[in-house]
Each structure stands twice: as structure tokens, then as C-alpha cells.
Design an enzyme around this catalytic site. Structure first.
Site, short mmCIF file in Angstrom:
data_model
loop_
_atom_site.label_atom_id
_atom_site.label_comp_id
_atom_site.label_asym_id
_atom_site.label_seq_id
_atom_site.Cartn_x
_atom_site.Cartn_y
_atom_site.Cartn_z
N GLY A 15 0.88 -1.14 0.03
CA GLY A 15 0.14 0.04 0.00
C GLY A 15 0.72 1.17 -0.01
N ARG B 164 -1.97 -10.17 -2.43
CA ARG B 164 -2.86 -11.29 -2.92
C ARG B 164 -2.73 -11.38 -4.24
NH1 ARG B 164 -8.65 -9.70 0.46
NH2 ARG B 164 -7.61 -10.29 2.54
N ARG C 12 1.64 -3.60 12.69
CA ARG C 12 0.73 -3.84 13.95
C ARG C 12 1.47 -5.15 14.61
NH1 ARG C 12 -0.98 0.58 13.55
NH2 ARG C 12 -2.91 1.43 14.00
N GLU D 298 0.93 -3.71 23.61
CA GLU D 298 1.44 -2.19 23.82
C GLU D 298 0.85 -1.40 24.90
OE1 GLU D 298 1.18 -0.17 20.15
OE2 GLU D 298 2.46 -1.41 19.01
N HIS E 63 6.10 2.42 19.15
CA HIS E 63 5.05 2.78 18.36
C HIS E 63 5.05 4.30 17.76
CE1 HIS E 63 0.89 1.30 16.59
NE2 HIS E 63 1.39 2.26 15.96
#
Length: 312
Positions: A152, A174, A231, A260, A278
């Protein structure tokens, strides 16, 4: 001007002043008694801005009968029940392009820090060990094979930086992306087998949960490096700790974790791991762009009833 419910936290609260200058905000943060806020917001709120650390579920949506749009202050939308929103005719939007540049910068920074042992060598100098001799050599980080799981906005930016380091770029999605010059792999396991460093740049979904497991780490191999700026849930954290402990992979750069802000003591103790809180996208420029994206999404919805950057 509209009434907006703002949930959770943002990394730079002062940027929310830009939203408050255009709209009336109802805030629910850590420790907030949400009932009085919801009682006031429920009859009037048409938009919800979702920050970190707060789940927007079906029950909350049902409390807001006029809600038409949820905007996430970043790329990740794993704390939003997207299916529940869709069932209620509520659009969910995020801001992946706003965070992509700085997150990709951090991804490459983590790779360099692990591969060239920058943090370890910083301690080597600070602790005076250089006076007794030179540190061990490291390996070249350029001219390697980079694997990007997810292509992305963030993945594309990582690929640009990897190309700048003369790396052979592979990616896993995919389906192949049209017009993309990099080598495509349909399976994550195949990607891991083909590369020297694996960058995780996918959203947190049921399909990606724990996908970087023991088999993927074994495929990455004893000279491989894992970088996760996606993540924590996309990596099987116990399997990663074991792989780092046993030398199944060489090292890891981690900006995200399963629970987290709790970080396992085993990871903290390891010299072949570089840790971040993060904060890959936490720059002034990112937050300015994120707030602009939030305002644009809300304004377009209120004016035209459409969604500017809906999640896929």
C-alpha cells in the site's frame, strides 16, 4: 461547523486545535467518564474521529444514531469494527498517505540500526569498550534483497527507499500490482525464503494475525532481519522471541508489539533487537498531514455525503 466525537489519543494533541477551530468536539479519552459525553453527543454527532487506544465497536455506533463517518487518525483501522459500520451505513476512512513517508523512513532506519548494529555500537562507545579494542564487523545493508509484505502507501514508500539502497525488491500481496517493477510473491512464506530483510507493512486483520510465524521466520533464515512497523498482531511474538534467541533469524527492528505498551523482557534484553514505542509516524509533519486528511474527510462527507479515503 459540525459536532464531532473524538475518541482515544493522538500523538500530538496540539494538532487537534485545527479540528476544534472548525468543529465542535466531544472528547472521550483515557479515564473519561464516557456517559455524560455520549449523552450530550448522541443527538448531534455525525462524525467520529478515532485516535489510538480506543475501540469503536457496534455498541458505541448504536449510541450515535446520526453517525455517518468514522475517520482514523492514521493508517491502521484495526480498532474499528468495520463490518458493524458497513452494516449501519457508516463509512470508515483512514489516512495512509499522510503517514507513509515518515513510517517508511523509520522502517529503513530500523533496518539500518539492526543490520549495522548502530544501537549496540553506540553503547560500545558510551561504555568505554572502544578503548580496549574495536567491535566486531557487521554486514553490508545495501545490495541486499528486500521483501515487503503489503504494497500500500507505506509499502510503496519502503520500496522506493530500498531501491535507493540498490536492493532487489520483492513484495507479497494477494495479486500482482500492475505497473510495479518489483518481483511478486503470492505467499508470505515464499517471500521470506527469497529475501534478506522482511518488512511488515500490512493492516491488522484476521487474515494477517500471527502470519509471521515460526515457519516464516525459519524461511527468512539465520542472516535474515525482520522489521515490523505495521501492527504487533501480525507477528507471532513468542515465535519471534524464540527465533531471535536461537539464531533462527539474525535480528529484528520493532516499532509495534502485541500488548502495547508492554514489551516482553526477553526482547528488551536482546542486543540483536532495536525497539521503538510505536512512533514510526509520529512527526510534526505527519500529524499536520493527518489532521488535514481528517478535516478533508469530514468536510467532504458533510458537504457531499461521500467518503474521500475509505478503507479497503
Amino acid at each position: 461547523m459540525a459536532e464531532i466525537l473524538v475518541t482515544g489519543r493522538t500523538a500530538a494533541e496540539h494538532w487537534m486545535e485545527a479540528v476544534a477551530a472548525h468543529h465542535t468536539l466531544h472528547r472521550i479519552g483515557a479515564g473519561t467518564d464516557r456517559e455524560p459525553v455520549l449523552a450530550a453527543a448522541a443527538p448531534v454527532v455525525r462524525a467520529l474521529v478515532s485516535g489510538g487506544g480506543f475501540t469503536v465497536d457496534a455498541a458505541l455506533m448504536d449510541r450515535l444514531p446520526h453517525l455517518g463517518i468514522i475517520v482514523v487518525t492514521g493508517a491502521g483501522f484495526d480498532r474499528i469494527d468495520v463490518a458493524a459500520a458497513k452494516a449501519r451505513g457508516i463509512g470508515v476512512c483512514n489516512a495512509p498517505s499522510a503517514t507513509a513517508t515518515c513510517v517508511a523512513d523509520m522502517a529503513m532506519g530500523l533496518y539500518l540500526a539492526v543490520g549495522r548494529e548502530i544501537v549496540t555500537n553506540d553503547r560500545f562507545v558510551r561504555e568505554g569498550r572502544w578503548l580496549a579494542g574495536r567491535p566486531a564487523t557487521t554486514r553490508r545493508v545495501s545490495h541486499r534483497r528486500a521483501g515487503i509484505w503489503g504494497l500500500g502507501s507505506i509499502g510503496e514508500e519502503i520500496a522506493k527507499r530500498a531501491t535507493g539502497f540498490a536492493m532487489d525488491v520483492h513484495y507479497c500481496t494477494r495479486r500482482p500490482r500492475e505497473g510495479v517493477p518489483y518481483r511478486h510473491h503470492a505467499r508470505l512464506l515464499d517471500l521470506a525464503e527469497a529475501v534478506d530483510v522482511l518488512f511488515c507493512a500490512v493492516p491488522a486483520t484476521p487474515e494477517t494475525s500471527g502470519a509471521v510465524d515460526r515457519s516464516v521466520l525459519e524461511a527468512l533464515g539465520p542472516r535474515g532481519i525482520l522489521v515490523n512497523i505495521a501492527r504487533g498482531s501480525v507477528v507471532d511474538q513468542p515465535a519471534l522471541i524464540e527465533a531471535l534467541r536461537t539464531g533462527t533469524i539474525a535480528g529484528a527492528g520493532l516499532d509495534v508489539f502485541t500488548d502495547e505498551p508492554q514489551v516482553p523482557a526477553e526482547l528488551i534484553a536482546m542486543d540483536n533487537v532495536v525497539l521503538g514505542p510505536h512512533a514510526a509516524g509520529s512527526t510534526d509533519e505527519t500529524w499536520q498531514d493527518v489532521i488535514t486528511a481528517v478535516l478533508d474527510n469530514v468536510d467532504v462527507y458533510l458537504r457531499e455525503g461521500r467518503y474521500l479515503t475509505p478503507v479497503s
